[in-house]
Design a protein around this motif. Sequence first.
Motif, mmCIF file in Angstrom:
data_model
loop_
_atom_site.group_PDB
_atom_site.id
_atom_site.type_symbol
_atom_site.label_atom_id
_atom_site.label_comp_id
_atom_site.label_asym_id
_atom_site.label_seq_id
_atom_site.Cartn_x
_atom_site.Cartn_y
_atom_site.Cartn_z
ATOM 1 N N THR A 72 -5.123 13.303 1.173
ATOM 2 C CA THR A 72 -4.231 12.038 1.112
ATOM 3 C C THR A 72 -5.352 10.995 0.768
ATOM 4 O OG1 THR A 72 -2.952 12.671 3.493
ATOM 5 C CG2 THR A 72 -2.535 10.232 3.061
ATOM 6 N N LEU A 73 -4.441 9.763 0.318
ATOM 7 C CA LEU A 73 -5.308 8.425 -0.567
ATOM 8 C C LEU A 73 -4.158 7.304 -0.196
ATOM 9 C CD1 LEU A 73 -6.259 9.947 -3.941
ATOM 10 C CD2 LEU A 73 -7.478 9.762 -2.181
ATOM 11 N N HIS A 74 -4.774 6.637 -0.088
ATOM 12 C CA HIS A 74 -4.274 4.720 0.085
ATOM 13 C C HIS A 74 -4.824 4.355 -0.899
ATOM 14 C CE1 HIS A 74 -3.565 5.795 3.970
ATOM 15 N NE2 HIS A 74 -4.761 6.291 4.492
ATOM 16 N N VAL A 75 -3.004 4.262 -1.963
ATOM 17 C CA VAL A 75 -3.696 3.511 -2.960
ATOM 18 C C VAL A 75 -3.243 1.885 -3.145
ATOM 19 C CG1 VAL A 75 -3.054 3.148 -5.730
ATOM 20 C CG2 VAL A 75 -3.620 5.328 -4.395
ATOM 21 N N ASP A 76 -3.585 0.818 -3.572
ATOM 22 C CA ASP A 76 -3.500 -0.530 -2.883
ATOM 23 C C ASP A 76 -3.390 -0.719 -4.387
ATOM 24 O OD1 ASP A 76 -2.403 -2.724 -1.678
ATOM 25 O OD2 ASP A 76 -4.649 -3.530 -1.263
ATOM 26 N N PRO A 99 0.811 -0.999 -0.110
ATOM 27 C CA PRO A 99 -0.406 -0.256 -0.020
ATOM 28 C C PRO A 99 0.757 1.477 0.318
ATOM 29 C CG PRO A 99 -0.165 -1.421 1.992
ATOM 30 C CD PRO A 99 0.143 -2.199 0.730
ATOM 31 N N GLN A 100 0.812 2.126 -0.610
ATOM 32 C CA GLN A 100 1.157 3.471 -0.601
ATOM 33 C C GLN A 100 0.174 4.713 -0.471
ATOM 34 O OE1 GLN A 100 4.559 3.941 -2.527
ATOM 35 N NE2 GLN A 100 4.604 1.856 -2.947
ATOM 36 N N GLU A 101 1.081 5.942 0.041
ATOM 37 C CA GLU A 101 0.038 6.956 0.428
ATOM 38 C C GLU A 101 0.708 7.669 -0.620
ATOM 39 O OE1 GLU A 101 0.575 8.799 4.021
ATOM 40 O OE2 GLU A 101 -0.557 6.384 5.605
ATOM 41 N N VAL A 102 -0.971 8.426 -1.140
ATOM 42 C CA VAL A 102 -0.761 9.404 -2.251
ATOM 43 C C VAL A 102 -1.174 10.541 -2.506
ATOM 44 C CG1 VAL A 102 -0.994 10.031 -5.158
ATOM 45 C CG2 VAL A 102 -0.246 7.777 -3.950
ATOM 46 N N MET A 103 -0.084 11.999 -2.467
ATOM 47 C CA MET A 103 -1.047 13.126 -2.192
ATOM 48 C C MET A 103 -2.075 13.358 -3.493
ATOM 49 S SD MET A 103 -1.467 15.758 0.067
ATOM 50 C CE MET A 103 0.164 15.503 1.634
ATOM 51 N N SER A 104 -3.134 14.049 -3.676
ATOM 52 C CA SER A 104 -4.112 14.861 -4.567
ATOM 53 C C SER A 104 -3.048 15.540 -4.287
ATOM 54 C CB SER A 104 -5.109 13.932 -4.616
ATOM 55 O OG SER A 104 -5.685 14.705 -3.215
#
Length: 140
Positions: A115-119, A105-110
């Motif tokens: 903050t979004l959690h991407v899997d 899982p990665q955390e991405v800033m839009s």
Amino acid sequence: MVVVEDSHPQSSANTGHVPLETDRDPNGLIHTIAVVGSIILVVITFPISIFLCFKIVQEYERAVIFRLGRLRSGGPRGPGLFFILPCIDDYTNVDLRTVSFDVPPQEVMSKDSVTLHVDAVVYYRVNSPQMAINNVSNYR
């Protein structure tokens, strides 16, 4: 009397092609000596060496064979039974099935600072085993 003319001027005997060193014997003397020596070794140690010479590749696998570091002609072997010479042949099994693995899982800033959690899951499948082994250092 029928006269047939050659419409391809490059196919005539006077093309001026000079044979290169690689045109004569692509394998070389050392290669021939190693193959003959390996065959003699197989014959001398026949009952034991028969288990080392025959390999089985499953339906979903292919074997890419190298002889003295050079790729053998004929493409990948398999599925089924194939023969290798001990001491000079090396082979690599390539799995042709679709492989999947999870990306951590990665955390991405839009753009709007959310903050979004991407899997993610990655799928891949090998189409050409020979290209996967020769052109990519670690295709997996």
